[in-house]
Scaffold this active site. Structure first.
Site, short mmCIF file in Angstrom:
data_model
loop_
_atom_site.label_atom_id
_atom_site.label_comp_id
_atom_site.label_asym_id
_atom_site.label_seq_id
_atom_site.Cartn_x
_atom_site.Cartn_y
_atom_site.Cartn_z
NE ARG A 52 -3.86 0.72 2.10
CZ ARG A 52 -4.88 0.85 2.46
NH1 ARG A 52 -5.26 1.60 3.50
NH2 ARG A 52 -6.10 0.14 2.24
CG HIS A 62 -8.67 0.13 -2.60
ND1 HIS A 62 -7.65 -0.87 -2.25
CD2 HIS A 62 -9.19 0.55 -1.47
CE1 HIS A 62 -8.05 -1.27 -0.72
NE2 HIS A 62 -8.78 -0.37 -0.48
CD GLN A 83 -13.07 -1.91 -0.01
OE1 GLN A 83 -12.21 -1.81 0.64
NE2 GLN A 83 -14.27 -2.26 -0.05
CG ASP A 134 -13.60 6.57 -0.95
OD1 ASP A 134 -13.33 6.36 0.26
OD2 ASP A 134 -12.43 6.17 -1.76
CB CYS A 192 -13.96 0.99 0.56
SG CYS A 192 -13.39 2.72 0.43
NE ARG A 196 -10.42 -5.19 0.95
CZ ARG A 196 -9.59 -4.20 1.08
NH1 ARG A 196 -10.06 -3.17 1.82
NH2 ARG A 196 -8.32 -4.16 0.95
N1 CP Z 1 -11.22 0.03 2.70
C1 CP Z 1 -9.92 -0.01 3.07
O1 CP Z 1 -9.01 -0.20 2.28
O2 CP Z 1 -9.68 0.29 4.38
P1 CP Z 1 -8.31 0.60 5.21
O3 CP Z 1 -7.61 2.07 4.61
O4 CP Z 1 -8.62 0.45 6.58
O5 CP Z 1 -7.41 -0.56 4.74
N1 NVA Z 2 -9.77 6.72 -1.48
C1 NVA Z 2 -9.64 6.20 -0.16
C2 NVA Z 2 -9.86 5.08 0.22
C3 NVA Z 2 -9.37 4.49 1.49
C4 NVA Z 2 -9.74 2.92 1.57
C5 NVA Z 2 -8.12 6.72 0.11
O1 NVA Z 2 -7.18 6.48 -0.82
O2 NVA Z 2 -7.73 7.35 1.16
#
Ligand code: CP
Ligand code: NVA
Length: 302
Positions: free
Chosen positions: A103, A130, A133, A221, A261, A289
């Site tokens: 990530r 992502h 997700q 989101d 999400c 997930r």
């Molecule tokens: N939805 C999601 O990816 O959550 P986190 O940022 O908690 O991993």
């Molecule tokens: N769009 C958001 C998703 C978090 C899971 C971010 O990137 O912060």
């Protein structure tokens, strides 16, 4: 040859459908206490430059369920934080572990990791995509509607990593995707061009009502993603018309469900009433997930 999941475009339609079917099976088996152990003797590294609740915990728990083990490397835990090149890190990790979940910020970082690592690399979120997700969200939709095709799916708000991943899903699966984003906050233009070239039913506009009319699924989101904290205040003004509220839900068919999400900002992109209401599937969505990623790990690493 090793396979990666950097975006949903790394998968064929058949592979996505197979993952969804296997995830549903693994979910049922987990409930019966019989997880298979395809990761016995395998180790995965989790490199997380950004915070996470769901992604980290669902991957670590899923790896454990499947008999494997994981090593978590947070922002300051590896020499990446002292500028060791991604390419060097990738080659070294590949000598120790069987897969990498990463990530980070720029999508080019996961692409470089994938180029240099001889082991599977899974994108656990970048600024641009992502995939884990959205694949999990497809599982949630399949559970509710019995299918992931012949649906209208709406996206409201920022044209961010999640919106981009929804476009990639719509490039592979036969559902209509209606995105309503404020001007200046559109998703990746290259993906929209791909959609147009392939004549996919992917529509971008800035009218939230038009997007949700006839939709079975409404997605939203946060308005400021990780890394955009400084823009959060100015974004509030621009995004308010895109809030998912009970009033907006009334413009959609009665069977419509709402996905987010998480983490959610109540009173911003979604009201408390909708998030906690009967049309919200967010807790099943978060659970899925785990199951989807177990299917993914079994396939890529097992
Ligand atoms: N939805 C999601 O990816 O959550 P986190 O940022 O908690 O991993
Ligand atoms: N769009 C958001 C998703 C978090 C899971 C971010 O990137 O912060």
């Amino acid at each position: 040859m090793k396979r990666d999941l950097l975006t949903i475009l790394d998968l064929t339609t058949a592979e996505i459908l197979a993952l969804l079917a296997r995830a549903a099976e693994l979910k049922a088996w987990h409930r019966q206490g019989r997880d298979p152990k395809p990761l016995a003797g395998k180790t995965l590294a989790l490199i997380f430059d950004k915070p996470s609740t769901r992604t980290r915990v669902s991957f670590e728990a899923g790896i454990a369920h499947l008999g494997g083990s994981s090593i978590y490397l947070g922002r300051n835990d590896s020499q990446l934080s002292r500028n060791e090149p991604v390419a060097d890190t990738a080659r070294v990790l590949a000598r120790y572990v069987d897969g990498i979940i990463i990530r980070t910020y720029g999508h080019e970082i996961v692409e470089e990791m994938s180029r240099f690592a001889s082991i599977p690399v899974i994108n656990g979120l970048t600024d641009s995509h992502h995939p884990c997700q959205v694949l999990s969200d497809l599982l949630t939709i399949q559970e509710r509607f019995g299918r992931v095709t012949d649906l209208k799916i709406a996206w409201l708000g920022d044209g961010n990593n999640m919106a981009n991943s929804w476009i990639t899903a719509a490039l592979r699966l036969d559902f209509a995707l209606a995105l309503a984003c404020p001007p200046g906050y559109e998703p990746d233009a290259r993906l929209l061009a791909l959609a147009q070239k392939a004549s996919r039913p992917i529509y971008l506009g800035n009218d939230p009502v038009a997007a949700v009319q006839g939709a079975q699924v409404i997605n939203t989101d946060v308005w400021a993603s990780m890394g955009q904290e400084e823009e959060a205040q100015e974004r509030l003004q621009v995004f308010y018309p895109f809030q998912v509220s009970s009033d907006l839900l009334r413009q959609a068919p009665p069977e419509v469900v709402v996905l987010h999400c998480l983490p959610a900002h109540r009173g911003e992109e979604i009201t408390e009433e909708v998030l906690e209401g009967p049309q919200s599937l967010v807790w099943d969505q978060a659970e899925n997930r785990l199951h989807l990623q177990k299917a993914l790990l079994e396939w890529l690493v097992g």
